[in-house]
Write a protein that holds these residues in place. Structure first.
Motif, mmCIF file in Angstrom:
data_model
loop_
_atom_site.group_PDB
_atom_site.id
_atom_site.type_symbol
_atom_site.label_atom_id
_atom_site.label_comp_id
_atom_site.label_asym_id
_atom_site.label_seq_id
_atom_site.Cartn_x
_atom_site.Cartn_y
_atom_site.Cartn_z
ATOM 1 N N ALA A 302 0.981 -1.145 0.090
ATOM 2 C CA ALA A 302 -0.191 0.157 0.034
ATOM 3 C C ALA A 302 0.836 1.020 0.144
ATOM 4 O O ALA A 302 0.514 2.106 -0.608
ATOM 5 N N VAL A 303 1.883 1.295 0.797
ATOM 6 C CA VAL A 303 2.931 2.449 1.006
ATOM 7 C C VAL A 303 3.701 2.541 -0.471
ATOM 8 O O VAL A 303 3.619 3.639 -0.996
ATOM 9 N N PHE A 304 3.856 1.438 -1.163
ATOM 10 C CA PHE A 304 4.770 1.480 -2.323
ATOM 11 C C PHE A 304 3.686 1.926 -3.462
ATOM 12 O O PHE A 304 4.127 2.756 -4.310
ATOM 13 N N ASP A 305 2.542 1.511 -3.518
ATOM 14 C CA ASP A 305 1.650 1.974 -4.648
ATOM 15 C C ASP A 305 1.575 3.403 -4.446
ATOM 16 O O ASP A 305 1.542 4.292 -5.708
ATOM 17 N N ARG A 306 1.435 4.113 -3.315
ATOM 18 C CA ARG A 306 1.556 5.301 -3.300
ATOM 19 C C ARG A 306 2.624 6.133 -3.918
ATOM 20 O O ARG A 306 2.551 7.305 -4.568
ATOM 21 N N LEU A 307 3.879 5.598 -3.589
ATOM 22 C CA LEU A 307 4.962 6.023 -3.991
ATOM 23 C C LEU A 307 5.223 5.851 -5.736
ATOM 24 O O LEU A 307 5.390 6.892 -6.458
ATOM 25 N N LEU A 308 4.852 4.898 -6.226
ATOM 26 C CA LEU A 308 4.875 4.645 -7.760
ATOM 27 C C LEU A 308 3.871 5.600 -8.283
ATOM 28 O O LEU A 308 4.181 6.224 -9.260
ATOM 29 N N ASP A 313 3.510 10.739 -11.576
ATOM 30 C CA ASP A 313 2.647 11.707 -11.817
ATOM 31 C C ASP A 313 3.613 13.029 -12.062
ATOM 32 O O ASP A 313 3.287 14.234 -12.336
ATOM 33 N N ARG A 314 5.052 12.936 -11.891
ATOM 34 C CA ARG A 314 5.963 14.003 -12.061
ATOM 35 C C ARG A 314 6.845 13.770 -13.340
ATOM 36 O O ARG A 314 7.405 12.661 -13.280
ATOM 37 N N SER A 315 6.403 14.652 -13.990
ATOM 38 C CA SER A 315 6.961 14.476 -15.518
ATOM 39 C C SER A 315 8.534 14.724 -15.330
ATOM 40 O O SER A 315 9.409 14.179 -16.403
ATOM 41 N N PHE A 316 9.032 15.218 -14.486
ATOM 42 C CA PHE A 316 10.586 15.355 -14.488
ATOM 43 C C PHE A 316 11.359 14.158 -13.647
ATOM 44 O O PHE A 316 12.377 13.978 -13.634
ATOM 45 N N VAL A 317 10.622 13.211 -13.485
ATOM 46 C CA VAL A 317 11.092 12.051 -12.930
ATOM 47 C C VAL A 317 10.721 10.645 -14.018
ATOM 48 O O VAL A 317 9.978 10.521 -14.459
ATOM 49 N N THR A 385 5.923 4.696 6.201
ATOM 50 C CA THR A 385 4.415 5.165 5.971
ATOM 51 C C THR A 385 4.243 6.080 4.929
ATOM 52 O O THR A 385 5.135 6.290 4.005
ATOM 53 N N VAL A 386 2.788 5.984 4.689
ATOM 54 C CA VAL A 386 2.386 7.068 3.466
ATOM 55 C C VAL A 386 2.882 8.323 3.738
ATOM 56 O O VAL A 386 3.084 9.158 2.687
ATOM 57 N N ASP A 387 2.791 8.854 4.894
ATOM 58 C CA ASP A 387 3.290 10.394 5.290
ATOM 59 C C ASP A 387 4.635 10.386 4.679
ATOM 60 O O ASP A 387 5.049 11.534 4.219
ATOM 61 N N GLU A 388 5.519 9.459 4.958
ATOM 62 C CA GLU A 388 6.923 9.428 4.674
ATOM 63 C C GLU A 388 7.057 9.579 3.039
ATOM 64 O O GLU A 388 7.813 10.498 2.431
ATOM 65 N N VAL A 389 6.232 8.804 2.209
ATOM 66 C CA VAL A 389 6.259 8.881 0.662
ATOM 67 C C VAL A 389 5.841 10.296 0.516
ATOM 68 O O VAL A 389 6.326 10.982 -0.551
ATOM 69 N N ASP A 390 4.779 10.758 1.149
ATOM 70 C CA ASP A 390 4.461 11.992 0.623
ATOM 71 C C ASP A 390 5.373 13.290 0.887
ATOM 72 O O ASP A 390 5.602 14.104 0.113
ATOM 73 N N ARG A 391 6.202 13.250 2.071
ATOM 74 C CA ARG A 391 7.340 13.918 2.445
ATOM 75 C C ARG A 391 8.389 13.873 1.290
ATOM 76 O O ARG A 391 8.938 14.897 0.786
ATOM 77 N N LEU A 392 8.696 12.501 0.953
ATOM 78 C CA LEU A 392 9.593 12.310 -0.322
ATOM 79 C C LEU A 392 9.184 12.981 -1.576
ATOM 80 O O LEU A 392 10.011 13.570 -2.259
ATOM 81 N N LEU A 393 7.890 12.743 -1.867
ATOM 82 C CA LEU A 393 7.451 13.480 -3.197
ATOM 83 C C LEU A 393 7.505 15.031 -2.950
ATOM 84 O O LEU A 393 7.596 15.530 -4.017
ATOM 85 N N ASP A 397 9.543 17.539 -5.381
ATOM 86 C CA ASP A 397 8.940 18.857 -6.047
ATOM 87 C C ASP A 397 9.756 20.157 -5.832
ATOM 88 O O ASP A 397 10.080 20.744 -6.601
ATOM 89 N N ARG A 398 10.230 20.289 -4.667
ATOM 90 C CA ARG A 398 11.041 21.316 -4.205
ATOM 91 C C ARG A 398 12.533 21.350 -4.937
ATOM 92 O O ARG A 398 12.806 22.222 -5.458
ATOM 93 N N LEU A 399 13.076 20.148 -4.930
ATOM 94 C CA LEU A 399 14.312 19.911 -5.753
ATOM 95 C C LEU A 399 14.035 20.425 -7.110
ATOM 96 O O LEU A 399 15.015 21.055 -7.641
ATOM 97 N N ALA A 400 13.058 19.996 -7.723
ATOM 98 C CA ALA A 400 12.600 20.086 -9.282
ATOM 99 C C ALA A 400 12.446 21.782 -9.424
ATOM 100 O O ALA A 400 13.012 22.369 -10.338
ATOM 101 N N ALA A 401 11.738 22.308 -8.496
ATOM 102 C CA ALA A 401 11.472 23.852 -8.356
ATOM 103 C C ALA A 401 12.751 24.718 -8.197
ATOM 104 O O ALA A 401 12.920 25.712 -8.908
ATOM 105 N N SER A 402 13.797 24.206 -7.587
ATOM 106 C CA SER A 402 15.022 24.983 -7.240
ATOM 107 C C SER A 402 15.985 24.672 -8.141
ATOM 108 O O SER A 402 17.040 25.333 -8.032
ATOM 109 N N GLY A 403 15.499 24.006 -9.313
ATOM 110 C CA GLY A 403 16.631 23.669 -10.274
ATOM 111 C C GLY A 403 17.859 22.793 -9.769
ATOM 112 O O GLY A 403 19.003 22.715 -10.154
#
Length: 408
Positions: A302-308, A313-317, A385-393, A397-403
């Motif tokens: 379940a956690v991994f499905d959220r990560l995948l 969903d991120r075009s830069f990945v 946890t799912v919360d940790e996945v969301d933190r990674l995602l 996003d911040r990494l991509a936005a900051s170049g």
């Protein structure tokens, strides 16, 4: 009963430091009962194995206890459990022992999906014997390792087929039982690397069709030790190089030197910990281990499905591989960044992910990614946890936005 991840996380003291660990494929955090067992064994009077005095008898019990625990984890016979410092070391020992009987014209089948510890020992043993190495190929798009190709790879001169039960790079879980059936039809030995698969679900030696199976305890909440299992009769037929005065019995003759008895106590504690992951499970330890790992597997999926889904969903990945059956592990790249840069930036934010080729040498070489840094790996374990996945995602996003600049 729902998997109580809060209860499980409370058993891992290291998680209190606040880091997010998506690097279980490289080694999990250690469960508190394991730490306690190792500490208690080191505080108590110790000695080498002997029946003459109490500390020596403790050492004998610690060895026997670890063998029994690993047997319960894998569905093996305790008398067929060989213990050692690492999966790589144990595989080399077996490769040298088996390879001593190979001859020119014999064949060995390995796969380009595997960790190099399940490739190089066999390739080198084959080269020393003048045997031929044949390669099973993975699908570069899906990352699958088609079992059908083994019908063309094995033959009357095939002596060994080595295959992973779970890719440590992209998670692929090949159809090992089908591969083993093909290999056994021609009388070949089947060696299975279970280092990455065993932590992520119930394992059964016979069900896999494995003649030999290797696993590492530090990938399932335990200490840095490994084990290789087989039917005791298979070990009995082999004569490894060894010291003359060392034990000549099975499985002892395959174990070099004096083991770390406290760490063996930790192996037993780790299996007991896994057996407690489902507090509703009853029965013997083997039954409870299977139930605990099944419950953990459902949570991990379940956690991994959220990560995948988040990575997709991120075009830069760019995600590598999409196998239908897999362990909860994925490799990816962030556009414009070397994998090491991505891992370092995430590390600055408190997220632990590996980068490089993680010893999956043939996979990354075949994909043309190794010379440019491999990829970044995220591996889910049952304390994630799912919360940790969301933190990674969010950090991606911040990494991509900051170049790609580290902003912390």
């Amino acid at each position: 009963m729902a998997f109580d991840v809060a209860r499980v996380r409370a058993a891992y003291p290291a998680l209190a430091e606040g880091f997010v660990h998506f690097d279980g494929a490289g080694g999990t955090q250690t469960a508190a009962p394991v730490v306690d067992a190792v500490t208690a064994a080191m505080r108590a009077a110790g000695g080498n194995r002997s029946t003459a005095f109490v500390p020596g008898r403790r050492a004998l019990d610690q060895v026997a206890g670890a063998r029994a625990a690993v047997a319960d984890l894998l569905g093996a016979d305790p008398s067929g459990v060989v213990l050692g410092p690492s999966a790589t070391a144990l595989t080399y020992t077996l490769a040298r022992t088996l390879g001593a009987h190979w001859r020119s014209g014999d064949e060995v089948v390995v796969s380009r999906l595997d960790h190099d510890a399940n490739v190089r020992p066999w390739v080198q043993a084959a080269e020393a014997a003048g045997a031929t190495v044949r390669w099973a190929e993975f699908d570069p798009v899906t990352g699958e390792l088609p079992a059908g190709q083994y019908a063309d790879l094995v033959g009357d001169r095939t002596r060994l087929v080595a295959v992973t039960a779970g890719s440590n790079a992209i998670g692929t879980a090949p159809d090992v039982s089908a591969i083993a059936k093909t290999a056994h039809a021609v009388g070949a030995t089947v060696f299975v690397d279970g280092v990455h698969s065993v932590p992520h679900g119930p394992t059964d030696l016979a069900g896999l069709g494995a003649d030999f199976l290797v696993t590492s305890a530090y990938k399932w909440s335990g200490p840095h030790l490994a084990a290789m299992v087989a039917d005791p009769a298979r070990w009995a037929a082999l004569r490894p190089a060894k010291l003359l005065p060392s034990a000549d019995t099975v499985p002892d003759r395959f174990e070099y030197g004096t083991p770390s008895f406290p760490l063996l106590a930790g192996v037993t504690a780790a299996v007991d910990h896994l057996a407690g992951l489902d507090p509703t499970a009853t029965g013997d330890r083997r039954t409870r281990v299977r139930a605990g790992l099944a419950a953990a597997q459902a949570h991990e999926e379940a956690v991994f499905d959220r990560l995948l889904a988040g990575l997709a969903d991120r075009s830069f990945v760019t995600v590598y591989g999409s196998p239908a059956r897999r362990c909860p592990t994925v490799s990816f790249r962030v556009a414009g960044l070397a994998p090491a840069q991505t891992a370092a930036a995430l590390g600055e934010a408190g997220l632990c992910l590996s980068s490089g080729d993680y010893y999956a040498y043939e996979y990354f070489r075949t994909m043309g990614l190794r010379d440019s840094g491999g990829a970044v790996r995220a591996s889910v374990y049952h304390y994630n946890t799912v919360d940790e996945v969301d933190r990674l995602l969010g950090e991606l996003d911040r990494l991509a936005a900051s170049g790609g600049r580290m902003t912390r």
